[in-house]
Design a protein around this motif. Structure first.
Motif, mmCIF file in Angstrom:
data_model
loop_
_atom_site.group_PDB
_atom_site.id
_atom_site.type_symbol
_atom_site.label_atom_id
_atom_site.label_comp_id
_atom_site.label_asym_id
_atom_site.label_seq_id
_atom_site.Cartn_x
_atom_site.Cartn_y
_atom_site.Cartn_z
ATOM 1 N N MET A 1 0.854 -1.199 0.000
ATOM 2 C CA MET A 1 0.000 0.000 0.000
ATOM 3 C C MET A 1 0.891 1.251 0.000
ATOM 4 N N ASP A 2 0.574 2.216 -0.892
ATOM 5 C CA ASP A 2 1.412 3.418 -0.889
ATOM 6 C C ASP A 2 1.035 4.297 0.306
ATOM 7 N N ALA A 3 1.916 5.245 0.594
ATOM 8 C CA ALA A 3 1.785 6.008 1.833
ATOM 9 C C ALA A 3 0.489 6.806 1.893
ATOM 10 N N LEU A 4 0.110 7.444 0.775
ATOM 11 C CA LEU A 4 -1.109 8.261 0.808
ATOM 12 C C LEU A 4 -2.364 7.398 0.949
ATOM 13 N N SER A 5 -2.376 6.256 0.283
ATOM 14 C CA SER A 5 -3.534 5.353 0.432
ATOM 15 C C SER A 5 -3.661 4.911 1.886
ATOM 16 N N ASN A 6 -2.531 4.629 2.511
ATOM 17 C CA ASN A 6 -2.571 4.231 3.923
ATOM 18 C C ASN A 6 -3.185 5.339 4.778
ATOM 19 N N LEU A 7 -2.760 6.581 4.513
ATOM 20 C CA LEU A 7 -3.285 7.712 5.285
ATOM 21 C C LEU A 7 -4.783 7.899 5.041
ATOM 22 N N HIS A 8 -5.197 7.755 3.778
ATOM 23 C CA HIS A 8 -6.599 8.012 3.429
ATOM 24 C C HIS A 8 -7.521 6.887 3.864
ATOM 25 N N GLN A 9 -6.979 5.688 3.976
ATOM 26 C CA GLN A 9 -7.849 4.525 4.189
ATOM 27 C C GLN A 9 -7.774 3.932 5.591
ATOM 28 N N ARG A 10 -6.887 4.453 6.438
ATOM 29 C CA ARG A 10 -6.758 3.856 7.770
ATOM 30 C C ARG A 10 -8.100 3.865 8.496
ATOM 31 N N VAL A 11 -8.419 2.762 9.107
ATOM 32 C CA VAL A 11 -9.624 2.681 9.941
ATOM 33 C C VAL A 11 -9.260 1.965 11.235
#
Ligand SMILES: Cc1cc2nc3c(=O)[nH]c(=O)nc-3n(C[C@H](O)[C@H](O)[C@H](O)COP(=O)(O)O)c2cc1C
Length: 183
Positions: A1-11
């Motif tokens: 997972m790229d860094a921005l996806s991780n930030l946007h998708q963290r739950v």
């Protein structure tokens, strides 16, 4: 997972099961924690890993704390005793603040809180589930003493970590609701 996806998708994931993080995954979480912004490079944090049978001991400590304040029904006793069994690993995140001429204690607690968020992100990036919890058991003096907190220390959170029992999708709030131009 790229860094921005991780930030946007963290739950956060409350329903967790074994296995807990591997030692490599846990190491990655702690390396993320200590990269939190830290005014004065105070490193105002420390962490306790509570896994296996130690979770039962934490449950007994919770029960002792709550029973010190009120009489508890058998159901309430069971509830407090079982709270730490909701994940294979609980990390107690402690803000360990020091006297500093320029950095107030409040900023040190913020830094320790940023460390917790970094750990949540590192957990999510590795496919682990995690949730940050507090509640009265984070602030109770019996619990603080039982966990060995010293002067200047406070619990910023219990991080429950494990394998997600089910998927959750991150809500995507309307950003414009929170952002405006000034001046
Ligand atoms: C300081 C702090 C304390 C929290 N304490 C609790 C708690 O005790 N119990 C709980 O269910 N959620 C607690 N939360 C909220 C969850 O960690 C989580 O953010 C929330 O369930 C929303 O899920 P999300 O992170 O996926 O948006 C706390 C969050 C923070 C930042």
């Amino acid at each position: 997972m790229d860094a921005l996806s991780n930030l946007h998708q963290r739950v956060s994931i409350a329903a967790l099961e074994a296995p807990g993080p591997t030692s490599q995954q846990l190491d990655n979480m702690y390396r993320a924690a200590v990269r939190a912004p830290d005014h004065g490079a105070i490193q105002p944090w420390r962490f306790l890993n509570i896994a296996g049978d130690a979770r039962q001991k934490l449950g007994e400590l919770y029960l002792r704390a709550m029973a010190a304040d009120q009489s508890l029904s058998p159901e309430q006793q069971t509830k407090f005793k079982n709270m730490p069994l909701r994940a294979p690993l609980i990390i107690v995140a402690i803000a360990s603040t020091k006297d500093h001429p320029k950095v107030p204690r409040s900023e040190q607690v913020i830094a320790a809180s940023c460390a917790v968020q970094n750990m949540l992100l590192a957990a999510h990036a590795q496919g682990l589930g995690a949730i940050w919890r507090t509640g009265e058991l984070a602030y109770h003096p019996v619990v603080m003493e039982g966990l060995g907190l010293q002067e200047g220390e406070e619990i910023v959170g219990y991080l429950y970590v494990g394998t997600p029992m089910r998927e959750r999708t991150a809500p995507q709030p309307d950003i414009d609701q929170f952002v405006s131009d000034w001046g």
